[in-house]
Scaffold this motif. Structure first.
Motif, PDB file in Angstrom:
ATOM      1  N   LEU A   1       7.822  21.244  84.288  1.00  0.00           N
ATOM      2  CA  LEU A   1       7.017  22.348  84.809  1.00  0.00           C
ATOM      3  C   LEU A   1       5.730  22.513  84.000  1.00  0.00           C
ATOM      4  N   ALA A   2       5.838  22.419  82.680  1.00  0.00           N
ATOM      5  CA  ALA A   2       4.651  22.538  81.827  1.00  0.00           C
ATOM      6  C   ALA A   2       3.667  21.406  82.110  1.00  0.00           C
ATOM      7  N   ASP A   3       4.180  20.187  82.279  1.00  0.00           N
ATOM      8  CA  ASP A   3       3.312  19.041  82.580  1.00  0.00           C
ATOM      9  C   ASP A   3       2.592  19.222  83.911  1.00  0.00           C
ATOM     10  N   ALA A   4       3.309  19.695  84.913  1.00  0.00           N
ATOM     11  CA  ALA A   4       2.707  19.907  86.234  1.00  0.00           C
ATOM     12  C   ALA A   4       1.636  20.997  86.179  1.00  0.00           C
ATOM     13  N   GLU A   5       1.900  22.047  85.422  1.00  0.00           N
ATOM     14  CA  GLU A   5       0.918  23.122  85.302  1.00  0.00           C
ATOM     15  C   GLU A   5      -0.316  22.666  84.521  1.00  0.00           C
TER      16      GLU A   5
ATOM     17  N   LEU B   1       9.420  21.935  92.364  1.00  0.00           N
ATOM     18  CA  LEU B   1       9.998  21.719  91.041  1.00  0.00           C
ATOM     19  C   LEU B   1      10.700  22.981  90.538  1.00  0.00           C
ATOM     20  N   LYS B   2      10.100  24.130  90.755  1.00  0.00           N
ATOM     21  CA  LYS B   2      10.722  25.396  90.357  1.00  0.00           C
ATOM     22  C   LYS B   2      12.045  25.611  91.092  1.00  0.00           C
ATOM     23  N   LYS B   3      12.031  25.323  92.404  1.00  0.00           N
ATOM     24  CA  LYS B   3      13.267  25.473  93.187  1.00  0.00           C
ATOM     25  C   LYS B   3      14.337  24.504  92.694  1.00  0.00           C
TER      26      LYS B   3
END
Length: 157
Positions: free
Chosen positions: A34-38, A105-107
């Motif tokens: 998630l951090a990488d995607a953000e 990704l969050k889901k």
């Protein structure tokens, strides 16, 4: 004999360690993804901002060339504007794809962690079983104390 002996690892100990490390690794992997995607989304937004600034400057050059009546400069500025508009469109598409990816990704992370609760229950059950056992060292110590107690009683008699 060493003063501190290494405890014997049983299959239950191994299961406890594996379930704990699995949960830690899963949580870490989810937050890292998630951090990488953000970070990628922030990078795309930064690129888009720079491209918009360049587009504004190119449009200004195009207007200046049109006002000055310079056909060659005007053609060059039109090409630059077209190229930057295409780049902006591509960046917008990538941002939309990245936002969709982050949402999915969050889901997926929530679902994975929800499913992994079963592994957490396994870890808790193993901990409970291991906690209910009398440690081998305590058993050996109490047995030795009983032997010493019996020997001292015999000496008194």
């Amino acid at each position: 004999m060493s003063a501190k002996q290494k405890p014997v690892n049983t299959p239950l100990h191994l299961l406890q360690q594996l379930s704990g490390s699995l949960l830690e690794h899963l949580e870490s992997a989810c937050s890292q993804a998630l951090a990488d995607a953000e970070k990628l989304l922030a990078k795309l937004e930064k690129q888009r901002g720079k491209a918009q600034e360049k587009l504004h400057k190119s449009r200004t050059k195009l207007q200046d060339a049109a006002t000055a009546g310079k056909a060659k400069a005007q053609a060059k500025a039109k090409d630059a504007v077209k190229e930057l508009e295409d780049l902006l469109d591509a960046l917008k598409d990538r941002q939309a794809e990245t936002r969709t990816y982050i949402s999915q990704l969050k889901k997926d992370a929530q679902e994975s962690l929800k499913l992994a609760q079963g592994v957490g229950r396994v870890k808790e059950a193993v901990s409970k079983v291991l906690g209910a056992r009398t440690p081998a060292k305590a058993v050996a110590t109490s047995a030795a104390k009983k032997q010493i107690g019996r020997a001292s009683c015999r000496e008194r008699v």
